[in-house]
Motif scaffolding. Structure first.
Motif, PDB file in Angstrom:
ATOM      1  N   ASN A  45     -64.195  72.521  21.141  1.00  5.52           N
ATOM      2  CA  ASN A  45     -64.596  72.926  22.485  1.00  5.52           C
ATOM      3  C   ASN A  45     -65.758  73.913  22.435  1.00  5.52           C
ATOM      4  O   ASN A  45     -65.778  74.916  23.168  1.00  5.52           O
ATOM      5  N   ASP A 102     -58.347  75.484  27.122  1.00  8.10           N
ATOM      6  CA  ASP A 102     -59.406  74.823  26.360  1.00  8.10           C
ATOM      7  C   ASP A 102     -59.151  73.324  26.395  1.00  8.10           C
ATOM      8  O   ASP A 102     -57.998  72.876  26.296  1.00  8.10           O
ATOM      9  N   LYS A 114     -63.726  64.709  28.677  1.00  5.27           N
ATOM     10  CA  LYS A 114     -64.525  65.782  29.259  1.00  5.27           C
ATOM     11  C   LYS A 114     -64.308  65.978  30.751  1.00  5.27           C
ATOM     12  O   LYS A 114     -64.812  66.940  31.333  1.00  5.27           O
ATOM     13  N   THR A 127     -65.274  63.999  23.699  1.00  3.96           N
ATOM     14  CA  THR A 127     -65.849  64.723  22.556  1.00  3.96           C
ATOM     15  C   THR A 127     -65.396  64.141  21.228  1.00  3.96           C
ATOM     16  O   THR A 127     -65.861  64.587  20.171  1.00  3.96           O
ATOM     17  N   CYS A 128     -64.494  63.155  21.255  1.00  6.10           N
ATOM     18  CA  CYS A 128     -63.948  62.598  20.015  1.00  6.10           C
ATOM     19  C   CYS A 128     -64.914  61.565  19.423  1.00  6.10           C
ATOM     20  O   CYS A 128     -65.411  60.686  20.137  1.00  6.10           O
ATOM     21  N   CYS A 146     -62.322  65.682  17.312  1.00  2.00           N
ATOM     22  CA  CYS A 146     -62.712  65.940  18.698  1.00  2.00           C
ATOM     23  C   CYS A 146     -63.389  67.289  18.901  1.00  2.00           C
ATOM     24  O   CYS A 146     -63.681  67.672  20.037  1.00  2.00           O
ATOM     25  N   VAL A 174     -60.384  69.534  24.644  1.00  2.00           N
ATOM     26  CA  VAL A 174     -61.170  68.663  23.783  1.00  2.00           C
ATOM     27  C   VAL A 174     -60.755  67.235  24.100  1.00  2.00           C
ATOM     28  O   VAL A 174     -59.728  66.987  24.729  1.00  2.00           O
TER      29      VAL A 174
END
Length: 500
Positions: free
Chosen positions: A246, A271, A276, A293-294, A243, A273
């Motif tokens: 960040n 943070d 989103k 983001t993964c 992921c 990840v």
């Protein structure tokens, strides 16, 4: 470590400068008094170590006591719990601005808390019995903390921190810091002269932590990690979600699990990840529709407090709530690496997590709450057989700082959350099995590394009254994997495969 003598000198100079600044009224709401004491050192002529007395506002954690809140009252209760946190943060700001003395600040705070606790009681009382003793949790006190002693400092604080918090994972049965964090971390060699160098010597986050005694030279810590042995039928596979770290800078000061619908509910920066779209107003539906983001499509949200270095850089939140206005200052470090891995049980198979399951591991208020829910683990690459809970590690050249979180791996089989956000999940017992009424689920293990510049002070963001102590580190997770992806993870884990 290189140039130790030189670093000790820098530490001393910064310490004296900060003490002088505090004496003149410069920015440290949490620092009451500090002094430097000299002791002879036949190697360096004269060496100085910081001896600081710091105070923090300590209030009963109402949220942890409310383990039975009707579902229809939870939103209102959560909003009022968030208001209790805001009241403490405001009290710190009044102290920092010297608007009132300690007694006046605490009196006003108690009055505010009394009204808020009454609202909590009324909200619960509409559909259930009003909790007894709420009014007894209104009073706060100024807790004095002597450097190198008690919580987060000496031998006693570390033993308690690991026996209660760390060994619930089965990772640190003998106390992750009994030998390294306390006995060596609190003394001059580990926490002051060699371990401290100039870590903490600049007064930390606007003078309210961390302190030099919060750091220890990892090379002085003895190996302390002990893992439970796999038994027949263990689920030995793993599943990884890639992921990222960040790099996009997806951050906010919300906490949708603890304070849904409340802006700046965390009073520190996270943070993110994975998902989103996560913020205070996220819902299950919005998370299920969110981009991620993964790389494998995992829409889960993974978030943790940022790490900052106090190198003089002002981040864009320097004058904002959750940032500099609440003592979280310095340059935010983007992780060097972040690994999200799901592991099995040493005693049997795991079952799928329900979608939207929420888990918090660690306690953001462990410094004032005590260590019962603490689950912080700090180390350095190349030294990961030694883990710290209430010390930040100072890593040798070429080694990176490591934060790791092994989440609760037992679920009650019914609830995706609970009133105090803890009772629906639990850590495995010492042999790796789940207690009666709980079943094993994939254990999330999150490992984050940072390249901290040599000689720089660093710390996690936190509530202002927690003094940026390492024991307050924590991590949050909402499972938003599709059922198909979760079943794939379970199959990999139970069949002994390594996927992802």
């Amino acid at each position: 470590m290189r140039q130790q003598t030189h670093k000790r000198g820098r530490f001393t100079n910064k310490t004296v400068a900060i003490v002088a600044a505090l004496a003149l009224g410069g920015g440290g709401a949490a620092i009451i008094a500090a002094n430097a004491s000299a002791s002879g050192d036949k190697n360096s002529g004269q060496d100085r170590t910081l001896s600081a007395t710091a105070g923090t506002i300590s209030c009963p954690d109402v949220g942890q006591k409310l383990n039975s809140v009707p579902r229809q009252a939870r939103a209102e209760v959560d909003r009022n719990l968030a208001e209790l946190d805001s009241q403490v943060a405001n009290a710190y700001q009044r102290m920092a601005k010297k608007e009132a003395g300690t007694d006046s600040v605490l009196t006003t705070l108690q009055q505010q808390r009394t009204a808020t606790l009454d609202r909590i009681g009324i909200a619960i009382g509409r559909s259930a019995q009003r909790p007894a003793g709420l009014e007894q949790m209104s009073a706060c006190k100024m807790q004095t903390n002597f450097a190198g002693k008690g919580r987060g400092g000496g031998q006693g604080g570390n033993q308690q921190g690991n026996q209660q918090g760390g060994n619930q994972q089965g990772g640190n049965n003998q106390g992750g810091n009994n030998q390294g964090g306390g006995q060596q971390g609190g003394n001059q060699q580990g926490g002051g002269q060699q371990g401290g160098n100039n870590q903490g010597g600049n007064g930390g986050q606007q003078g309210n932590g961390p302190s030099p005694e919060d750091f220890v030279d990892i090379t002085k810590v003895q190996p302390n990690v002990k893992e439970p042995q796999n038994q027949g039928g263990a689920s030995t596979g793993s599943f990884v979600s890639e992921c990222g770290v960040n790099a996009e800078g997806i951050r906010n000061t919300d906490n949708v699990i603890v304070a849904p619908g409340v802006g700046n509910g965390a009073h520190h920066t996270h943070d993110y990840v994975g998902n989103k779209t996560t913020n205070a107003n996220s819902t299950n539906d919005s998370l299920a529709a969110g981009e991620t983001t993964c790389s494998n499509g995992d829409q889960s949200t993974y978030y943790w407090p940022v790490v900052r270095v106090q190198d003089g850089t002002q981040e864009k939140d320097a004058n904002q709530l959750g940032g500099g206005l609440e003592g979280n200052v310095g340059r935010i470090l983007t992780p060097k690496s972040s690994t999200i891995e799901f592991k099995g049980s040493p005693v049997g198979k795991v079952t799928a997590m329900p979608r939207f399951l929420r888990i918090i591991t660690g306690d953001a208020k462990a410094f004032t709450n005590g260590t019962a829910n603490a689950n912080a683990h700090w180390s350095c690459t190349g030294f990961e057989d030694r883990q710290l809970t209430d010390k930040y590690p100072i890593c040798p050249q070429g080694s990176d700082v490591v934060r790791s979180f092994a989440f609760q791996s037992c679920w009650d089989g019914k609830n995706i959350d609970s009133a105090n956000h803890r009772d629906h999940v639990a850590f495995a017992q010492e042999d790796g099995s789940c207690a009666n009424g709980f079943q094993a689920i994939p254990q999330l293990v999150n490992k984050i590394t940072y390249e901290v510049p040599a000689g720089e002070t660093y710390a996690v963001d936190g509530f202002p009254e927690q003094l940026h102590k390492p024991i307050t580190d924590h991590d949050d997770f909402i499972n938003v994997m599709s059922d198909q992806l979760m079943n794939q993870a379970v199959q990999c884990i139970n069949s002994g495969q390594k996927c992802g």
